[in-house]
Motif scaffolding. Structure first.
Motif, PDB file in Angstrom:
ATOM      1  N   LEU A  53      -8.571   0.108  16.478  1.00 36.31           N
ATOM      2  CA  LEU A  53      -9.299   1.050  17.330  1.00 36.31           C
ATOM      3  C   LEU A  53     -10.096   2.072  16.515  1.00 36.31           C
ATOM      4  O   LEU A  53     -11.322   2.109  16.583  1.00 36.31           O
ATOM      5  CB  LEU A  53      -8.292   1.759  18.247  1.00 36.31           C
ATOM      6  CG  LEU A  53      -8.865   2.719  19.279  1.00 36.31           C
ATOM      7  CD1 LEU A  53      -9.699   1.989  20.297  1.00 36.31           C
ATOM      8  CD2 LEU A  53      -7.732   3.475  19.974  1.00 36.31           C
ATOM      9  N   ARG A  71     -13.027   1.300  13.998  1.00 36.41           N
ATOM     10  CA  ARG A  71     -14.297   0.836  14.558  1.00 36.41           C
ATOM     11  C   ARG A  71     -15.171   1.969  15.079  1.00 36.41           C
ATOM     12  O   ARG A  71     -16.303   1.743  15.461  1.00 36.41           O
ATOM     13  CB  ARG A  71     -14.025  -0.127  15.713  1.00 36.41           C
ATOM     14  CG  ARG A  71     -13.338  -1.398  15.276  1.00 36.41           C
ATOM     15  CD  ARG A  71     -12.689  -2.037  16.484  1.00 36.41           C
ATOM     16  NE  ARG A  71     -11.855  -3.155  16.082  1.00 36.41           N
ATOM     17  CZ  ARG A  71     -12.236  -4.421  16.205  1.00 36.41           C
ATOM     18  NH1 ARG A  71     -13.400  -4.718  16.714  1.00 36.41           N
ATOM     19  NH2 ARG A  71     -11.440  -5.389  15.826  1.00 36.41           N
ATOM     20  N   ILE A  72     -14.601   3.176  15.172  1.00 33.34           N
ATOM     21  CA  ILE A  72     -15.379   4.268  15.770  1.00 33.34           C
ATOM     22  C   ILE A  72     -15.488   5.448  14.817  1.00 33.34           C
ATOM     23  O   ILE A  72     -15.667   6.584  15.234  1.00 33.34           O
ATOM     24  CB  ILE A  72     -14.751   4.734  17.102  1.00 33.34           C
ATOM     25  CG1 ILE A  72     -13.271   5.019  16.918  1.00 33.34           C
ATOM     26  CG2 ILE A  72     -14.953   3.713  18.185  1.00 33.34           C
ATOM     27  CD1 ILE A  72     -12.679   5.759  18.077  1.00 33.34           C
ATOM     28  N   THR A 124     -16.485  10.396  21.727  1.00 36.84           N
ATOM     29  CA  THR A 124     -16.004   9.022  21.806  1.00 36.84           C
ATOM     30  C   THR A 124     -14.639   8.895  21.139  1.00 36.84           C
ATOM     31  O   THR A 124     -13.743   8.220  21.647  1.00 36.84           O
ATOM     32  CB  THR A 124     -17.007   8.079  21.115  1.00 36.84           C
ATOM     33  OG1 THR A 124     -18.300   8.361  21.635  1.00 36.84           O
ATOM     34  CG2 THR A 124     -16.667   6.640  21.359  1.00 36.84           C
ATOM     35  N   VAL A 141     -18.584  10.038  29.778  1.00 40.41           N
ATOM     36  CA  VAL A 141     -18.555   9.236  28.548  1.00 40.41           C
ATOM     37  C   VAL A 141     -18.749   7.765  28.886  1.00 40.41           C
ATOM     38  O   VAL A 141     -19.482   7.050  28.210  1.00 40.41           O
ATOM     39  CB  VAL A 141     -17.219   9.446  27.797  1.00 40.41           C
ATOM     40  CG1 VAL A 141     -17.109   8.492  26.624  1.00 40.41           C
ATOM     41  CG2 VAL A 141     -17.110  10.875  27.325  1.00 40.41           C
ATOM     42  N   MET A 162     -10.828   2.449  26.078  1.00 36.22           N
ATOM     43  CA  MET A 162     -10.835   2.078  24.660  1.00 36.22           C
ATOM     44  C   MET A 162     -11.925   1.055  24.383  1.00 36.22           C
ATOM     45  O   MET A 162     -12.605   1.118  23.358  1.00 36.22           O
ATOM     46  CB  MET A 162      -9.460   1.548  24.255  1.00 36.22           C
ATOM     47  CG  MET A 162      -8.407   2.644  24.188  1.00 36.22           C
ATOM     48  SD  MET A 162      -6.863   2.094  23.463  1.00 36.22           S
ATOM     49  CE  MET A 162      -6.134   1.232  24.833  1.00 36.22           C
ATOM     50  N   ALA A 191     -15.210   2.782  24.199  1.00 30.31           N
ATOM     51  CA  ALA A 191     -15.324   3.556  22.955  1.00 30.31           C
ATOM     52  C   ALA A 191     -15.691   2.653  21.790  1.00 30.31           C
ATOM     53  O   ALA A 191     -16.507   3.005  20.939  1.00 30.31           O
ATOM     54  CB  ALA A 191     -14.015   4.299  22.679  1.00 30.31           C
ATOM     55  N   VAL A 192     -15.084   1.449  21.740  1.00 25.23           N
ATOM     56  CA  VAL A 192     -15.304   0.572  20.593  1.00 25.23           C
ATOM     57  C   VAL A 192     -16.627  -0.199  20.718  1.00 25.23           C
ATOM     58  O   VAL A 192     -17.406  -0.266  19.776  1.00 25.23           O
ATOM     59  CB  VAL A 192     -14.120  -0.409  20.432  1.00 25.23           C
ATOM     60  CG1 VAL A 192     -14.430  -1.467  19.386  1.00 25.23           C
ATOM     61  CG2 VAL A 192     -12.860   0.351  20.047  1.00 25.23           C
ATOM     62  N   PRO A 246     -20.261   2.666  22.525  1.00 23.47           N
ATOM     63  CA  PRO A 246     -20.053   4.115  22.394  1.00 23.47           C
ATOM     64  C   PRO A 246     -21.150   4.960  23.047  1.00 23.47           C
ATOM     65  O   PRO A 246     -20.929   6.128  23.331  1.00 23.47           O
ATOM     66  CB  PRO A 246     -19.978   4.350  20.881  1.00 23.47           C
ATOM     67  CG  PRO A 246     -20.461   3.107  20.262  1.00 23.47           C
ATOM     68  CD  PRO A 246     -20.310   2.008  21.228  1.00 23.47           C
TER      69      PRO A 246
END
Lengths: 288, 327
Positions: free
Chosen positions: A83, A86-87, A94, B251, B296, B299-300, B303
């Motif tokens: 997780l 990757r960000i 985010t 978001v 999740m 987010a990945v 984004p």
């Protein structure tokens, strides 16, 4: 007199656990500049591991401790690989939501698998036993073990961060990622390790706590927000700061909770956060 | 007609579809869900002015939502004041609270600001739980009294049009700010606060202005929520999940665009309602597991939010359009 001593003693034990949870959060926050909103749920996972090891194999939480540390280390590294890794370059919003989603996921997975029942581990080795410190002042054996264990493990983490080569690499990465990478530090590995070590700390705290604290899917929430306050009060990136701040918050919670309605207790702790960030933003021992 | 011209018609087409929808589908469950979509879309747009455009991530906006709901409800119950008049008073109360809270908080940055808003939200929740005059922990119910002045309707249709009206108003307001100098200032603050200040932007003043707008919109949503559900307690309007859902919707949809919160609400609210409907009965939490995986995943893999997908589709469509009609 006995009452005050009792409060001090209980507050100290709770505070030492808070310290250990906050040290884990602080390592991740310090190295990555990412706040792990799922930190409390890591604690919850560790407590459930203890619970099931006890139910299935009769293993005392004291002996589950190394298993929990290893399991949560792997969970931390796994979360980074799947997780967080990757960000890394995503906006803060985010990142907040990724760890937030992880929090919701773990919480509700626990709710789904094990229901919202409160569970306790009645380990015949230590449960319900207590020692008399002074006349009228008692300390439960599980609490004693938890306090001592948390103290030792926080000390070991302090040595790991401040005295070893790995710790130097962690601190260098925390200070400047690009410079650290130029010096030949594999920052991706350091990031993964910081999640692993952060997870291991909270895993240890979970195992120590499981001996005397009820286990339920939402148990992490209280510890997570408290850990935010401890990290900020102690100072960003400071292990020693988190240690002392944890003890202060533990004493404040138990002390405040025994004289005022419990509902105000957390509000008071949040008040400490606000006071810290406004009056002394670098915390007790943080670098300015 | 150029692509840009056609594109600028999109909001009006959406609005017309929105207005006509209840004439075609009258199922109460559908209307109920759409009211929630518009209401949550509306308040997320309020959140997005501060969190998305200005980059100040607030995780405590439930404070303003709750103040909006409590002000109108308390005034209606204790002095019979119409919630329509309670609404602007709730907005004023929320804006004043926001100014008092945010003046010191705006010296904090990033995570420190976000966590401070969580702390303030929790403190306010505890205050309301212990405030017996406004119902304490049990909250307050509004007596059934169907009339326009009591802001209560037996049918879902009036709620549908009221929430649609506010959503459209917020969309045009956001679009207007986007094109004004203020919109550029807010985005400059988000990019780099120091740089914005060094260019002569009074960063605190513009952050406060964004906060005031954001808190005001959230308070209006609070009043509408109270009138729609007719029962409020600290757990339903001041709890952290209220703060979270506003940012979550933004978001998910995309915080760079005024359409983001609407898109987020259109996806998230029906998902939430249907998962709750399908699996939520036993309290097993599957609805929230799906929800968490979605967060999740976004987010990945996306984004920028779902609006990123729309923008990509739009670009490819624009390319085809240009080839078909040579200038």
């Amino acid at each position: 007199m006995e009452e005050i001593l009792q409060i001090l003693l209980s507050g100290l034990v709770l505070g030492l656990i808070f310290s250990l949870v906050a040290v884990g959060l602080n390592i991740i926050f310090g190295v990555m500049d990412i706040v792990n909103f799922a930190h409390g749920e890591f604690l919850m996972v560790s407590m459930y591991i203890c619970y099931w090891l006890f139910v299935w194999f009769g293993l005392s939480p004291l002996f589950s401790l190394p298993i929990c540390i290893a399991a949560l280390f792997l969970l931390g590294v796994g979360v980074y690989k799947l997780l967080i890794g990757r960000i890394l370059s995503a906006p803060m919003l985010t990142q907040i939501f990724a760890t937030f989603g992880l929090m919701l996921f773990l919480q509700n997975l626990a709710l789904f698998l094990w229901s919202s029942d409160y569970r306790t581990i009645q380990d015949p080795l230590i449960f319900g036993k207590k020692i008399t410190v002074l006349d009228g002042v008692f300390l439960g054996v599980p609490q004693l073990a938890a306090g001592a264990g948390a103290l030792v493990i926080t000390g070991l983490v302090f040595l790991l961060i401040n005295k070893t080569e790995l710790g130097r690499a962690l601190r260098a990465t925390a200070e400047d990622k690009e410079a650290a990478a130029l010096m030949g530090i594999n920052t991706d590995r350091i990031f993964a390790l910081s999640w692993g070590i952060g997870g291991a700390c909270v895993g240890a705290a979970g195992a120590l706590l499981a001996g005397f604290y009820p286990i339920f899917p939402y148990v992490g929430a209280v510890f997570c927000t408290t850990a935010f306050v401890v990290v900020v009060l102690g100072g960003f990136g400071s292990i020693a700061g988190a240690f002392f701040a944890g003890i202060i918050i533990g004493l404040v919670q138990i002390g405040f909770g025994s004289y005022f309605p419990a509902a105000y207790k957390m509000a008071f702790v949040y008040g400490i956060y606000l006071l810290t960030v406004f009056v002394r933003p670098r915390g007790l021992l943080g670098k300015s | 007609m150029t692509f840009e011209k056609r594109r600028s018609l999109a909001p009006y087409i959406c609005l017309i579809i929105g207005v006509l929808l209840p004439l075609c589908i009258r199922h109460p469950l559908f209307l109920h869900t759409m009211v929630l979509v518009y209401l949550y879309g509306f308040m997320s747009m309020g959140w997005n002015i501060l969190g998305g455009y200005t980059g100040q991530v607030s995780l405590g906006h439930a404070v303003y939502f709750g103040i909006g709901a409590y002000t109108s409800t308390t005034l209606f119950l204790q002095s019979g004041l119409s919630p329509w008049l309670g609404m602007p008073l709730g907005v004023s109360a929320a804006v004043i609270t926001a100014m008092i809270i945010s003046y010191p908080c705006f010296q904090l940055k990033g995570h420190y600001f976000a966590i401070a808003t969580i702390c303030l939200g929790e403190i306010v929740r505890v205050v309301f739980i212990n405030w017996e005059r406004v119902g304490g922990a049990t909250g307050m119910g509004l007596p059934i009294e169907y009339s326009f002045s009591a802001f209560q309707f037996a049918s879902k249709v009036p709620y549908y049009y009221i929430t649609l009206f506010f959503l459209a108003a917020a969309l045009f307001l956001t679009g207007w700010i986007e094109r004004r100098r203020m919109g550029y200032y807010l985005r400059a603050i988000k990019m780099d606060q120091e740089a914005a200040r060094s260019l002569g932007i009074d960063t605190r003043r513009y952050k406060m202005a964004a906060m005031a707008l954001s808190a005001g919109i959230t308070a209006i949503a609070g009043t509408i929520y109270a009138q729609f559900v007719l029962y409020i307690d600290p757990e339903s309007v001041f709890a952290s999940h209220v703060s979270i859902i506003m940012c979550l919707i933004s978001v998910l949809g995309g915080t760079h665009s005024k359409w983001g919160p609407i898109l987020g609400a259109l996806v998230l609210i029906p998902l939430q309602e249907s998962t709750r409907f399908l699996w939520g009965g036993g309290g097993y939490g599957i609805d929230l597991i799906v929800y968490a995986l979605l967060i999740m995943g976004i987010a990945v893999f996306q984004p920028e939010g779902l609006i990123g997908v729309v923008t990509r589709m739009e670009t490819s469509f624009k390319g085809r359009f240009a080839r078909r009609t040579p200038a």
